[in-house]
Enzyme design. Structure first.
Site, PDB file in Angstrom:
ATOM      1  N   HIS A  10       4.496  -0.407  -3.661  1.00  0.00           N
ATOM      2  CA  HIS A  10       3.136  -0.312  -2.951  1.00  0.00           C
ATOM      3  C   HIS A  10       2.071  -0.727  -4.211  1.00  0.00           C
ATOM      4  CE1 HIS A  10       0.018   1.722  -0.407  1.00  0.00           C
ATOM      5  NE2 HIS A  10      -0.521   1.621  -1.793  1.00  0.00           N
ATOM      6  N   GLU A  11       2.233   0.006  -5.429  1.00  0.00           N
ATOM      7  CA  GLU A  11       1.202  -0.144  -6.569  1.00  0.00           C
ATOM      8  C   GLU A  11       1.261  -1.494  -7.192  1.00  0.00           C
ATOM      9  OE1 GLU A  11      -1.160   1.736  -6.511  1.00  0.00           O
ATOM     10  OE2 GLU A  11      -0.205   3.320  -5.105  1.00  0.00           O
ATOM     11  N   HIS A  45      -0.475  -4.254  -5.167  1.00  0.00           N
ATOM     12  CA  HIS A  45      -1.764  -4.339  -5.529  1.00  0.00           C
ATOM     13  C   HIS A  45      -2.261  -5.428  -6.580  1.00  0.00           C
ATOM     14  CE1 HIS A  45      -3.440  -1.449  -2.753  1.00  0.00           C
ATOM     15  NE2 HIS A  45      -2.586  -0.424  -2.850  1.00  0.00           N
TER      16      HIS A  45
END
Length: 164
Positions: free
Chosen positions: A69-70, A73
């Site tokens: 998820h990170e 980004h």
């Protein structure tokens, strides 16, 4: 730094590089994150911060979902720039296409509430307990005054504390 997490970050970057056929600069990784957030991506600093306690308590899902998820980004920012939404189409494309994971915005890890000490202040009114935080208690010790809204008297520290 937990070695498995470091390896997972690298694996995510290798997957992105294979998918997009281009290199990505590796981020700095930090564990200076507390509270409810599992992870944070600082786009302009190329920095990932992770919550070490949540990692330890939810290691498998954290490695699979939160790290991807990170990283997604940072990859989305490096591919598409500043004008994209944090969890917009571009980020979702990376989560689904590159990592084959659901683009979940939030985790559902159980978060332990921090134990907080409250400093009990009182005024002449009946049943007037005012629990102050440590920060507000410190301000009173430095000279700040707080008044009761009913009787307009200055609140006075009772010497009692309460743990919540």
């Amino acid at each position: 730094m937990p070695e498995l997490l470091k390896q997972r970050v690298e694996t995510c970057y290798q997957q992105a590089e294979t998918f997009f056929k281009r290199p990505f600069p590796r981020p700095q990784v930090s564990f200076k994150l507390r509270g409810q957030k599992a992870g944070v991506a600082h786009l302009h600093e190329n920095l990932l911060r992770f919550n070490l306690q949540l990692y330890r308590e939810n290691q498998d899902d954290f490695l699979r979902q939160t790290v991807a998820h990170e990283v997604a980004h940072l990859v989305a920012h490096q591919l598409f720039g500043d004008k994209i939404q944090a969890h917009g189409e571009e980020w979702q494309l990376i989560m689904r296409g590159v990592y084959e994971l659901p683009p979940n915005r939030c985790h559902n890890y159980e978060v332990q509430r921090r134990v907080a000490t409250r400093y009990i202040y009182r005024c002449p009114c009946p049943e007037s307990d005012f629990p102050f935080t440590a920060q507000r208690h410190k301000l009173v010790r430095q000279g700040r005054r707080y008044l009761c809204r009913r009787c307009r008297e200055i609140l006075v520290y009772s010497g009692e504390t309460r743990v919540e």
